[in-house]
Design an enzyme around this catalytic site. Structure first.
Site, PDB file in Angstrom:
ATOM      1  CD  GLU A  67      -1.680  -2.395   1.681  1.00  0.00           C
ATOM      2  OE1 GLU A  67      -2.551  -3.293   1.743  1.00  0.00           O
ATOM      3  OE2 GLU A  67      -0.496  -2.567   2.062  1.00  0.00           O
ATOM      4  CG  PHE A 129      -9.998  -9.372  11.217  1.00  0.00           C
ATOM      5  CD1 PHE A 129      -8.768  -9.793  11.718  1.00  0.00           C
ATOM      6  CD2 PHE A 129     -10.213  -9.437   9.850  1.00  0.00           C
ATOM      7  CE1 PHE A 129      -7.780 -10.271  10.871  1.00  0.00           C
ATOM      8  CE2 PHE A 129      -9.236  -9.910   8.991  1.00  0.00           C
ATOM      9  CZ  PHE A 129      -8.013 -10.335   9.505  1.00  0.00           C
ATOM     10  CD  GLN A 130      -7.403  -7.076   7.651  1.00  0.00           C
ATOM     11  OE1 GLN A 130      -8.273  -6.844   6.824  1.00  0.00           O
ATOM     12  NE2 GLN A 130      -6.235  -7.628   7.335  1.00  0.00           N
ATOM     13  CE  LYS A 179     -16.943  -6.522   3.174  1.00  0.00           C
ATOM     14  NZ  LYS A 179     -16.199  -7.725   3.654  1.00  0.00           N
ATOM     15  CG  MET A 492      22.484  11.960   3.748  1.00  0.00           C
ATOM     16  SD  MET A 492      23.597  13.107   2.912  1.00  0.00           S
ATOM     17  CE  MET A 492      22.683  13.436   1.410  1.00  0.00           C
TER      18      MET A 492
END
Length: 577
Positions: A67, A129-130, A179, A492
């Site tokens: 993502e 969940f999630q 959802k 760096m």
């Protein structure tokens, strides 16, 4: 009880069709002119992905491998097109994986709309969940965010999101859609948003401030213009050119202001900042007038604020009122879009030349060339330098490619030595400095500008942060050219350790994999160069190849980037070695 969004839709809608929330998401994107989206499916956003299945011929969905890659790709797309980039992710880890890209877009003023799925509204707050409070997480790093719980609110929420993302000072917007809102049906109609009460994206220019600025410019003997990304975001390149050429004022650009004008412009005196050019840094404290055009006086540009522009009056042309006097006091603030304010200012100023002042910058150029550039681009030692690789690649592209960089030494070297003919030719992570940005951003840039060559410079550290996006490049057939500058170090950080931590190289040396084998595993052509004599032929082979290509160049292991303004030091304390 109707929501505000439902009330607005009733007042503005003239034609409706019965559809689902998920289909409304896709139709709303199409109404906003979206043709390319980047994303990764998951449970909470699955209804939208199911709806996308029916629009394959209208919307090109790019399946990324992470993502974070979706958001960075959307950034690259937005930066080269000027359009709003779009990313779609699922709830929980999908949304939190997008946070880095959203934060990067916020600080670099990149217009994005990120749509995340969310658990059904009845489970909100239950640690389902999630489930993650993505609205709370992203509130400080978005221009606006909103959680949509009803299908009826989807069209206006998306219309509002695009309006906010693209207007004024651009930035990212996040919509979190539950959802059940995606599954529900309603009467769909779409009306673009053209006004939001109390939101004034472009302030009106005050003519008195224009007149005061013109007076300072007409009296100035040593003026210096600082060109920022606001010129590019405001599509004000021609207005900038007219202003500079009438006044004869030398200009320097910020990291994100690069390519606003061609590199070859005779008034260009180089890049500002910690690893910018010697002249514009050292002359900042000799200028009697600083004209900041669409830039925000970032600390990497100013160094020690107490010792910055000590002899200069400041004119600040800026669209965002919050940037005025935030870091540097403006003697004359000019609020408004630079596309509006620059022509007004050009009309009021006198035609002039500053040949003697410009000659002082050219003298600095000679010092920098003798002590740094000549040795970087034409080294006598056997090891390849990053600078000579970047310079030869730029030459091979006839200075007319889009350059994308990751973050690190190669980023500074790329922005110093790559040259540009067109605007919107630089895509890099400025304010956040996000390693891993480069590879997905290059994918988005190429999809946004398919007719222009896109060349990515990336280090071996940042490359491995999003290396999985090689899978996206292969599957989507994105012909981006990747130049991997491999020094087996986090370069760096190692440079700072050398200069400021007694060469105590703590956790910066990398034991790298065989990048050639990895590229071939993704069916991407690759070549590795270790000798100078191989370089030109390898670069041309990369350019001529019809498809994506990885050119790995082994560069000197402990090379440094100079000039350098040490962190917290004055710009006058710039080091040449």
């Amino acid at each position: 009880m109707e929501t505000q969004f439902q009330t607005v839709m009733k007042e503005t809608s003239t034609q409706t069709i019965r559809t689902t929330g998920s289909d409304a998401v896709v139709q709303s994107l199409l109404k906003e002119g979206v043709k390319t989206i980047f994303g990764y499916p998951g449970g909470a956003i699955m209804p939208v992905y199911d709806a996308l299945y029916d629009y394959k011929n209208k919307l090109h969905h790019v399946l990324v491998r992470h993502e974070q890659g979706a958001v960075h790709a959307a950034q690259g797309f937005a930066r080269v097109t000027g359009e709003v980039g779009v990313a779609i992710v699922t709830s929980g880890p999908g949304a939190t994986n997008a946070v880095t890209g959203i934060a990067d877009a916020m600080i670099d003023s990149t217009p994005l709309v990120v749509i995340s799925g969310q658990v059904v509204s009845t489970l909100l707050g239950t640690d389902a969940f999630q489930e993650t409070d993505v609205v709370g997480v992203t509130q400080p790093i978005t221009k606006w965010n909103y959680q949509v719980k009803k299908a009826e609110d989807i069209p206006y929420a998306i219309a509002r999101a695009f309006y906010i993302a693209r207007t004024g000072r651009p930035g990212p917007v996040l919509l979190d859609i539950t959802k059940d809102a995606q599954f529900a049906t309603f009467d769909f109609a779409y009306e673009p948003v053209k006004f939001i009460r109390s939101y004034v994206p472009v302030p009106e220019v005050n003519i008195k401030h224009i007149e005061a600025a013109a007076q300072l410019i007409n009296l100035s003997k040593k003026p210096l213009a600082l060109v920022g990304q606001g010129v590019i975001l405001g599509n004000a390149e021609l207005e900038l050119k007219a202003f500079l050429e009438k006044t004869g004022i030398p200009f320097a650009w910020t990291l994100l202001g690069l390519s606003a004008l061609p590199t070859s412009h005779p008034l260009n005196v180089g890049m500002l900042g910690m690893h910018g050019n010697y002249g514009p840094n050292i002359k900042t404290n000799e200028a009697d007038l600083i004209i900041a055009i669409g830039m925000r006086f970032d600390d990497r540009v100013t160094g020690d604020l107490k010792a910055y522009a000590t002899n200069a009056k400041i004119i600040h042309l800026e669209i965002d009122a919050s940037e005025i006097n935030k870091n540097v006091h403006a003697d004359v603030p000019v609020l408004g879009s630079v596309k509006d304010s620059l022509p007004m200012l050009t009309q009021k100023v006198n035609a002039a030349k500053h040949d003697e002042w410009l000659a002082e910058f050219r003298a600095c150029d000679r010092i920098e060339n003798d002590r740094i550039i000549a040795r970087e681009l034409h080294p006598e030692k056997p090891g390849l330098t990053m600078g000579e690789v970047v310079n030869r690649v730029s030459d091979a592209f006839d200075d007319d490619a889009i350059m994308v960089t990751d973050v690190g030494q190669h980023q500074m070297v790329g922005c110093r030595y790559f040259k540009f003919k067109q605007s919107r030719s630089v895509v890099t992570s400025g304010g956040l400095g996000t390693m891993g940005f480069g590879l997905p951003a290059a994918m988005g840039a190429k999809l946004g500008a398919p007719d222009r060559p896109v060349c990515l410079f990336v280090g071996d550290g940042g490359f491995q942060m999003t290396i999985q996006e090689l899978g996206t490049i292969f599957q989507t057939e994105i012909p981006v050219k990747i130049v991997l500058l491999n020094n087996n170090f986090l370069g760096m950080v190692r440079q700072w350790q050398e200069l400021f931590f007694d060469k105590r190289y703590a956790s910066t040396e990398l034991i790298n994999p065989d990048f050639q084998t990895i590229a071939k595993g993704y069916y991407i052509e690759a070549q590795k160069v270790t000798e100078r004599e191989q370089l030109d032929e390898a670069i041309q082979k990369m350019i001529d190849h019809d498809g994506p290509y990885l050119l790995e160049v082994v560069v000197e292991k402990e090379g440094n980037v100079f000039p350098m303004v040490p962190s917290g030091a004055s710009v006058s304390d710039i080091r040449l070695e």
